[in-house]
Design a protein around this motif. Structure first.
Motif, PDB file in Angstrom:
ATOM      1  N   ASP A   1       0.875  -0.986   0.067  1.00 44.94           N
ATOM      2  CA  ASP A   1       0.341   0.094  -0.198  1.00 44.94           C
ATOM      3  C   ASP A   1       0.804   1.431   0.116  1.00 44.94           C
ATOM      4  O   ASP A   1       0.527   2.377  -0.621  1.00 44.94           O
ATOM      5  CB  ASP A   1      -1.042   0.067   1.261  1.00 44.94           C
ATOM      6  CG  ASP A   1      -2.062  -1.092   1.229  1.00 44.94           C
ATOM      7  OD1 ASP A   1      -2.285  -1.603  -0.121  1.00 44.94           O
ATOM      8  OD2 ASP A   1      -2.472  -1.291   2.306  1.00 44.94           O
ATOM      9  N   LEU A   2       1.825   1.438   0.735  1.00 46.96           N
ATOM     10  CA  LEU A   2       2.770   2.439   0.766  1.00 46.96           C
ATOM     11  C   LEU A   2       3.374   2.761  -0.729  1.00 46.96           C
ATOM     12  O   LEU A   2       3.646   3.696  -1.218  1.00 46.96           O
ATOM     13  CB  LEU A   2       3.972   1.982   1.762  1.00 46.96           C
ATOM     14  CG  LEU A   2       3.478   2.398   3.181  1.00 46.96           C
ATOM     15  CD1 LEU A   2       4.631   1.828   4.325  1.00 46.96           C
ATOM     16  CD2 LEU A   2       3.224   3.728   3.636  1.00 46.96           C
ATOM     17  N   ALA A   3       3.814   1.529  -1.264  1.00 51.28           N
ATOM     18  CA  ALA A   3       4.423   1.768  -2.638  1.00 51.28           C
ATOM     19  C   ALA A   3       3.310   2.290  -3.687  1.00 51.28           C
ATOM     20  O   ALA A   3       3.703   2.901  -4.367  1.00 51.28           O
ATOM     21  CB  ALA A   3       4.867   0.233  -3.175  1.00 51.28           C
ATOM     22  N   ILE A   4       2.340   1.826  -3.502  1.00 50.96           N
ATOM     23  CA  ILE A   4       1.280   2.494  -4.360  1.00 50.96           C
ATOM     24  C   ILE A   4       0.993   3.903  -4.150  1.00 50.96           C
ATOM     25  O   ILE A   4       0.994   4.648  -4.845  1.00 50.96           O
ATOM     26  CB  ILE A   4      -0.316   1.774  -4.235  1.00 50.96           C
ATOM     27  CG1 ILE A   4       0.137   0.257  -4.814  1.00 50.96           C
ATOM     28  CG2 ILE A   4      -1.397   2.374  -5.001  1.00 50.96           C
ATOM     29  CD1 ILE A   4      -1.066  -0.784  -4.254  1.00 50.96           C
ATOM     30  N   LEU A   5       0.875   4.134  -2.936  1.00 49.15           N
ATOM     31  CA  LEU A   5       0.754   5.474  -2.340  1.00 49.15           C
ATOM     32  C   LEU A   5       1.775   6.653  -2.742  1.00 49.15           C
ATOM     33  O   LEU A   5       1.565   7.634  -3.134  1.00 49.15           O
ATOM     34  CB  LEU A   5       0.649   5.669  -0.961  1.00 49.15           C
ATOM     35  CG  LEU A   5       0.356   7.099  -0.166  1.00 49.15           C
ATOM     36  CD1 LEU A   5      -0.812   7.931  -0.690  1.00 49.15           C
ATOM     37  CD2 LEU A   5       0.697   7.115   1.007  1.00 49.15           C
TER      38      LEU A   5
ATOM     39  N   VAL B   1       6.077   6.817 -12.745  1.00 48.22           N
ATOM     40  CA  VAL B   1       4.643   6.108 -12.864  1.00 48.22           C
ATOM     41  C   VAL B   1       4.098   6.752 -13.948  1.00 48.22           C
ATOM     42  O   VAL B   1       3.736   8.149 -13.768  1.00 48.22           O
ATOM     43  CB  VAL B   1       3.786   5.722 -11.845  1.00 48.22           C
ATOM     44  CG1 VAL B   1       2.363   5.203 -12.067  1.00 48.22           C
ATOM     45  CG2 VAL B   1       4.908   4.969 -10.797  1.00 48.22           C
ATOM     46  N   THR B   2       3.642   5.969 -15.277  1.00 45.78           N
ATOM     47  CA  THR B   2       3.150   6.785 -15.980  1.00 45.78           C
ATOM     48  C   THR B   2       1.732   6.365 -16.428  1.00 45.78           C
ATOM     49  O   THR B   2       0.996   6.700 -17.487  1.00 45.78           O
ATOM     50  CB  THR B   2       3.848   6.517 -17.689  1.00 45.78           C
ATOM     51  OG1 THR B   2       3.833   5.221 -17.694  1.00 45.78           O
ATOM     52  CG2 THR B   2       5.304   7.223 -17.578  1.00 45.78           C
ATOM     53  N   ASP B   3       1.274   5.755 -15.475  1.00 48.27           N
ATOM     54  CA  ASP B   3      -0.370   5.051 -15.738  1.00 48.27           C
ATOM     55  C   ASP B   3      -1.157   6.420 -15.761  1.00 48.27           C
ATOM     56  O   ASP B   3      -1.022   7.453 -15.053  1.00 48.27           O
ATOM     57  CB  ASP B   3      -0.811   4.427 -14.263  1.00 48.27           C
ATOM     58  CG  ASP B   3       0.138   3.062 -14.042  1.00 48.27           C
ATOM     59  OD1 ASP B   3       0.491   2.537 -14.968  1.00 48.27           O
ATOM     60  OD2 ASP B   3      -0.069   2.604 -13.025  1.00 48.27           O
ATOM     61  N   GLY B   4      -2.152   6.302 -16.637  1.00 47.41           N
ATOM     62  CA  GLY B   4      -3.098   7.522 -16.728  1.00 47.41           C
ATOM     63  C   GLY B   4      -2.511   8.558 -17.412  1.00 47.41           C
ATOM     64  O   GLY B   4      -3.559   9.661 -17.733  1.00 47.41           O
TER      65      GLY B   4
END
Length: 102
Positions: free
Chosen positions: A51-55, A73-76
């Motif tokens: 969860d920390l990695a995602i945050l 991170v290039t998502d979105g």
């Protein structure tokens, strides 16, 4: 060099401009837990590390000190925006390789 999980978590949090309380609320944890992780008093669970990695938009490997490379991170983003980022990265790498070592 000794790896410091707490220091890594604190640096990632500060880079994002979050307070410990903000992180705690986002992850449904207590502020005391976040403080404990950052001060190496409590070890976060695997789920919490995920969860920390995602945050923090990084990898669990980075948080755990297994990979010290930062990621983007290039998502979105649109394909065009991703192309621009790729071009910038290549340009920066090219510039850095031209510099003379000190």
């Amino acid at each position: 060099m000794i790896y410091d999980l707490g220091l890594t978590l604190k640096e990632l949090r500060k880079k994002k401009g979050y307070s410990q309380e903000q992180v705690a609320k986002r992850l449904y944890l207590t502020k005391a837990s976040i403080s404990g992780y950052e001060n190496n008093v409590i070890t976060p669970s695997i789920d919490t590390i995920r969860d920390l990695a995602i945050l923090y938009n990084t990898t669990s490997d980075y948080i755990l000190g297994l990979d010290k490379k930062e990621i983007i991170v290039t998502d979105g983003l649109t394909p065009r925006q991703k192309d621009i980022i790729d071009t910038l990265i290549l340009e920066f790498k090219s510039e850095n390789s031209k510099r003379k070592p000190r």
